[in-house]
Design an enzyme around this catalytic site. Structure first.
Site, mmCIF file in Angstrom:
data_model
loop_
_atom_site.group_PDB
_atom_site.id
_atom_site.type_symbol
_atom_site.label_atom_id
_atom_site.label_comp_id
_atom_site.label_asym_id
_atom_site.label_seq_id
_atom_site.Cartn_x
_atom_site.Cartn_y
_atom_site.Cartn_z
ATOM 1 N N GLY A 1 0.821 -1.201 0.000
ATOM 2 C CA GLY A 1 0.000 0.000 0.000
ATOM 3 C C GLY A 1 0.858 1.255 0.000
ATOM 4 O O GLY A 1 1.996 1.258 -0.494
ATOM 5 N N HIS A 2 0.284 2.326 0.556
ATOM 6 C CA HIS A 2 0.909 3.646 0.546
ATOM 7 C C HIS A 2 2.247 3.640 1.297
ATOM 8 O O HIS A 2 3.279 4.013 0.749
ATOM 9 C CB HIS A 2 -0.089 4.615 1.191
ATOM 10 N N PHE A 3 2.219 3.186 2.551
ATOM 11 C CA PHE A 3 3.433 3.162 3.367
ATOM 12 C C PHE A 3 4.206 1.871 3.116
ATOM 13 O O PHE A 3 4.418 1.053 4.016
ATOM 14 C CB PHE A 3 3.085 3.308 4.852
#
Ligand SMILES: *[C@@H]1O[C@H](CO)[C@@H](O)[C@H](O)[C@H]1NC(C)=O
Length: 314
Positions: free
Chosen positions: A290-292
């Site tokens: 995901g994003h992180f």
């Protein structure tokens, strides 16, 4: 007592000489005055090694790289600052600091000057992308050797549908739309979802709850929320600069590693592929993250960054 301490110190120094053990991968914490802003930063690696500047995203700080930094620090001098409004960087009220991305880029520029840094590779992510790319535009004197973008966006097609309430606020500038952004983004559950969403289910349990809990502690006080909403409103100026960022990518010929959590709902995979339009020397790496991504895939990211920089003789 003093004598015992001296002997112990001597012993440890001797041991480190004989075993070749160094503190290269130990991360130290420091802060420096950058034109009145007290910038907190993490630092690791040999002081004479090539510099890798690592820029964090919303709503985190250099803390998000606590696992990645030691994996990169054998051969690189890592510098990871916290931007104003994030982490442990402090801004005296007397500065009348305006919380815009232009200001964050100015502070980053002042920070590099304070540390006498003029040549480096840079790792950008989320907010670190427009801040780092603004720096590149406004400081042509800096020698930027390579760019690593991990979900660090510079293209309109990289903006996911989660931007819709923020884009509506850009259009109207209204108090109502500001509240919609607050209720969508400035909540404990929205902060947690940034870390969890898109992370493969077997890795979700590995994401330390300190991450989103500390982020929320930083951005939830009333005055901090207003600063974050000011930054979300100002973000539209970053999008306006995308053509200039792309021009810089073309003109500078900077080699780019785009390593992307492909399940990121905020900066989608199309934003990684778009770099191919402007970058001659591009390596694309798609992560099931995901994003992180640096929380769930620090090992994969570190291996790719090290190989990429080595390939480019940095
Ligand atoms: C900040 O604003 C106050 C009040 O307007 C003013 O007196 C002060 O000079 C300003 N400080 C700076 C550093 O601009």
């Amino acid at each position: 007592m003093q004598a015992v301490r001296s002997i112990l110190l001597l012993l440890s120094l001797t041991l480190s000489v004989f075993t070749g053990y160094s503190h290269a991968s130990r991360t130290t914490l420091g802060s420096v005055d950058a034109n009145g802003v007290n910038v907190f930063y993490r630092e690791a690696g040999p002081s004479d090694a090539p510099i890798l500047l690592i820029l964090h995203g919303f709503p985190s700080s250099s803390h998000q790289y606590r696992n990645l930094i030691p994996k990169l620090a054998d051969n690189y001098h890592i510098i990871a600052p916290d931007f104003p409004a994030f982490g442990f960087t402090t801004v005296p009220a007397s500065l009348n600091y305006t919380y815009t991305f232009a200001s964050l880029a100015n502070t980053l520029s002042d920070f590099l000057d304070a540390l006498d840094i003029t040549s480096f590779a840079v790792y950008i992510f989320d907010y670190g992308a427009p801040v780092g790319l603004r720096l590149a535009l406004q400081r042509p004197d800096l020698d930027i050797k390579a760019l690593i973008t991990q979900n660090g966006n510079a293209y309109e097609e990289g903006l996911g549908t989660t931007w819709a309430p923020i884009q509506a606020y850009w259009k109207s500038g209204s108090a109502e739309d500001r509240e919609v952004v607050r209720s969508n983004v400035i909540t404990a559950s929205a902060v947690k979802s940034q870390y969890v969403d898109g992370t493969p289910s077997d890795l979700v349990s590995q994401i330390a709850p300190e991450t989103y809990t500390l982020d929320w502690a930083t951005i939830s006080p009333a005055d901090a929320q207003e600063i974050q909403l000011d930054l979300f409103y100002d973000y539209r100026h970053n999008v306006e600069l995308y053509p200039q960022f792309q021009e810089w990518l073309r003109q500078s010929g900077v080699p780019v590693l785009a390593i992307w959590g492909a399940n990121d709902a905020h900066f989608v995979w199309a934003g990684a592929e778009a770099y191919a339009r402007d970058v001659q020397d591009l390596q694309l790496v798609k992560l099931d993250a995901g994003h992180f991504a640096a929380e769930s895939h620090a090992e994969e990211i570190a291996n790719n960054v090290l190989a990429f920089l080595k390939d480019h003789r940095y």
